[in-house]
Scaffold this motif. Sequence first.
Motif, PDB file in Angstrom:
ATOM      1  N   LEU A 130      -3.324   9.238   0.712  1.00 14.92           N
ATOM      2  CA  LEU A 130      -4.469  10.366   0.576  1.00 14.92           C
ATOM      3  C   LEU A 130      -5.282  10.263   1.651  1.00 14.92           C
ATOM      4  N   ASN A 131      -5.902   9.200   1.899  1.00 15.52           N
ATOM      5  CA  ASN A 131      -6.609   9.497   2.987  1.00 15.52           C
ATOM      6  C   ASN A 131      -6.295  10.246   4.395  1.00 15.52           C
ATOM      7  N   GLU A 132      -4.978  10.122   4.588  1.00 15.02           N
ATOM      8  CA  GLU A 132      -4.219   9.555   5.738  1.00 15.02           C
ATOM      9  C   GLU A 132      -3.700  11.448   5.024  1.00 15.02           C
ATOM     10  N   LEU A 133      -3.700  11.608   4.122  1.00 14.62           N
ATOM     11  CA  LEU A 133      -3.186  13.436   3.565  1.00 14.62           C
ATOM     12  C   LEU A 133      -4.998  14.170   3.745  1.00 14.62           C
ATOM     13  N   SER A 134      -5.960  13.362   4.187  1.00 16.76           N
ATOM     14  CA  SER A 134      -7.054  15.094   4.284  1.00 16.76           C
ATOM     15  C   SER A 134      -6.738  14.850   5.653  1.00 16.76           C
ATOM     16  N   ILE A 135      -6.350  13.827   6.991  1.00 15.81           N
ATOM     17  CA  ILE A 135      -6.493  13.927   8.316  1.00 15.81           C
ATOM     18  C   ILE A 135      -5.450  14.924   8.076  1.00 15.81           C
ATOM     19  N   GLU A 150       0.465  15.479  18.422  1.00 13.01           N
ATOM     20  CA  GLU A 150      -0.682  15.738  18.359  1.00 13.01           C
ATOM     21  C   GLU A 150      -2.253  14.428  17.383  1.00 13.01           C
ATOM     22  N   ILE A 151      -1.740  14.645  16.320  1.00 22.11           N
ATOM     23  CA  ILE A 151      -2.670  13.342  15.587  1.00 22.11           C
ATOM     24  C   ILE A 151      -2.566  12.027  15.635  1.00 22.11           C
ATOM     25  N   LYS A 152      -3.498  11.892  16.694  1.00 19.87           N
ATOM     26  CA  LYS A 152      -3.577  10.061  17.853  1.00 19.87           C
ATOM     27  C   LYS A 152      -3.767   9.738  16.441  1.00 19.87           C
ATOM     28  N   THR A 153      -4.884  10.168  15.420  1.00 14.34           N
ATOM     29  CA  THR A 153      -5.075   9.105  15.205  1.00 14.34           C
ATOM     30  C   THR A 153      -4.441   7.818  13.541  1.00 14.34           C
ATOM     31  N   LEU A 154      -3.467   8.836  13.119  1.00 12.52           N
ATOM     32  CA  LEU A 154      -2.394   8.390  12.744  1.00 12.52           C
ATOM     33  C   LEU A 154      -1.120   7.260  13.426  1.00 12.52           C
ATOM     34  N   PRO A 155      -0.370   6.408  12.713  1.00 18.29           N
ATOM     35  CA  PRO A 155       0.775   5.827  13.375  1.00 18.29           C
ATOM     36  C   PRO A 155       1.854   6.766  12.984  1.00 18.29           C
ATOM     37  N   GLU A 156       3.056   6.173  14.111  1.00 17.03           N
ATOM     38  CA  GLU A 156       4.279   7.342  14.137  1.00 17.03           C
ATOM     39  C   GLU A 156       4.254   6.247  12.982  1.00 17.03           C
ATOM     40  N   ASP A 157       4.247   5.744  12.110  1.00 15.45           N
ATOM     41  CA  ASP A 157       5.041   5.239  10.744  1.00 15.45           C
ATOM     42  C   ASP A 157       4.191   5.583   9.766  1.00 15.45           C
ATOM     43  N   ALA A 158       3.242   6.769   9.808  1.00 18.84           N
ATOM     44  CA  ALA A 158       2.346   6.984   8.998  1.00 18.84           C
ATOM     45  C   ALA A 158       2.820   7.262   7.241  1.00 18.84           C
ATOM     46  N   ARG A 159       2.770   6.668   6.258  1.00 18.22           N
ATOM     47  CA  ARG A 159       3.639   6.753   4.884  1.00 18.22           C
ATOM     48  C   ARG A 159       3.057   8.189   4.307  1.00 18.22           C
ATOM     49  N   VAL A 160       2.116   8.961   4.573  1.00 19.40           N
ATOM     50  CA  VAL A 160       1.838  10.556   5.261  1.00 19.40           C
ATOM     51  C   VAL A 160       2.692  11.876   5.330  1.00 19.40           C
ATOM     52  N   LEU A 161       4.025  11.247   6.918  1.00 18.01           N
ATOM     53  CA  LEU A 161       4.609  11.869   7.295  1.00 18.01           C
ATOM     54  C   LEU A 161       5.762  12.321   6.813  1.00 18.01           C
ATOM     55  N   PRO A 162       5.916  12.060   5.523  1.00 13.73           N
ATOM     56  CA  PRO A 162       7.354  11.928   5.454  1.00 13.73           C
ATOM     57  C   PRO A 162       7.143  13.545   4.330  1.00 13.73           C
ATOM     58  N   LEU A 163       5.994  13.016   3.455  1.00 11.88           N
ATOM     59  CA  LEU A 163       5.398  14.410   2.662  1.00 11.88           C
ATOM     60  C   LEU A 163       5.121  15.601   3.431  1.00 11.88           C
ATOM     61  N   VAL A 164       4.916  15.471   4.342  1.00  4.65           N
ATOM     62  CA  VAL A 164       3.755  16.446   4.554  1.00  4.65           C
ATOM     63  C   VAL A 164       4.753  17.367   6.101  1.00  4.65           C
ATOM     64  N   THR A 165       5.709  16.098   5.688  1.00  3.08           N
ATOM     65  CA  THR A 165       7.104  17.043   6.805  1.00  3.08           C
ATOM     66  C   THR A 165       8.888  17.466   6.358  1.00  3.08           C
ATOM     67  N   SER A 166       9.314  18.150   7.010  1.00  2.66           N
ATOM     68  CA  SER A 166      10.905  18.638   5.919  1.00  2.66           C
ATOM     69  C   SER A 166      12.296  17.680   6.701  1.00  2.66           C
ATOM     70  N   THR A 167      13.066  17.719   5.799  1.00  2.00           N
ATOM     71  CA  THR A 167      14.175  17.067   6.489  1.00  2.00           C
ATOM     72  C   THR A 167      16.086  18.230   5.779  1.00  2.00           C
ATOM     73  N   VAL A 168      16.744  17.220   6.538  1.00  2.38           N
ATOM     74  CA  VAL A 168      17.321  18.696   6.296  1.00  2.38           C
ATOM     75  C   VAL A 168      17.824  18.997   4.450  1.00  2.38           C
TER      76      VAL A 168
END
Length: 413
Positions: A130-135, A150-168
């Motif tokens: 939830l904290n990552e989501l606010s970032i 561009e989000i330098k405060t998030l690690p590359e494997d941040a758990r939020v990323l699959p929630l806010v990006t798409s897959t095929v």
Amino acid sequence: MPTLSEVFSGTGLLAESIRGFKPRQAQTDMAEAVERAIKQSHSVIIEAGTGTGKTFAYLAPVLLAKGKAIISTGTKNLQEQLYHRDLPVIKKALASNRKTALLKGRANYLCTHRLGQHGGNSTLVESDVLNELSIVRAWANTTKTGDVGEIKTLPEDARVLPLVTSTVDNCLGRDCPDYEDCYLVKARKKAMDADIVVVNHHLFFADMALKDTGFGELIPDAECIVFDEAHQIPDIASEYFGEAVSTRQIQDISKEITLLYRTVLKDAEQLEKAGEKMRMQAADLRLLFADKAAKGNWVEHLEREEVRTQMSRLEDAVGVVYDVCKLHIGRDKDLDNLFDRIVQVRDKLALFTTDQHDGMSLWYETTPRHIVLHMTPLSIAAKFRRFVESDERGWVFTSATLVVNNDFTHFQR
């Protein structure tokens, strides 16, 4: 238009613009070989050891040529380095005005539709996510490209990323309400308009596989294709020419069913329960393998009675989700997309419980939480050759390590 000798000589354009530049015969020879491949629309394989300066050796003839070019690198980091550091230097030295574009895989771009889905559902994610989501939300208001890198405060494997990006799998394509503002669509358009597009091997072969099945074309056609770090091609290409199914995919489908149940399909409790049962059966399959991440022969493990039984239970659970989901088709675009993904998972699971696998290798790999089942072709040679020969264009394969016993035959095959 300068010649390559005027570019690479001791008094040439690179020497004028790059401090400490010294001409190297191997670099000039490589540049000339690349130029010939482009002009004559043939393939060239070049092993260029450390100190050759291979990046400039292929960038110069690519920039001096007239047609569109795709440059594919081994990793995302190399892709960034090539685009942001090497390409601007040689472009400036040659006074080139050719348009360039950096194109990454869809997982690197914000999906505003999926971000919107998580707008007010704090109960669906853990507090750290939830904290990552606010970032991400704060950054989403300012970004021009939608590149989550561009989000330098998030690690590359941040758990939020699959929630806010798409897959095929979960992308709605033209049916998406946010299609016109989609960052991935904009990045693709820029690539279509560019003269030189920098990608990575995973993106290239993902697109090649998609085109092969007729679903679309990510990378625009080009008169020249350069593979840097070409020694990685056989492994990466095999991955995309095969089939794979993972418990993570099943878990993601289950989570998205829950999200839809709590937001737009509040009367679909049976579907939510079926999705949760499917998720648990997938988790139980993972428990039958060692805790540590490993790879192994799937056929051998399928001979274990408990694995066969659990695969049967998982297939049954996916079948129940399929039957229940089918009752709700047409009510919601995201649900319709989920149904298509359930069909794919059901069909792929069936591939790993049959005995017909001619020309294919069946193997598995585990992560701490998931298991991925892979079916890869024993050889990609024929398929890749057809692709290379399908159009008249120059092909450049280069790396520091391509020969075996001073011979290119192994790579050529």
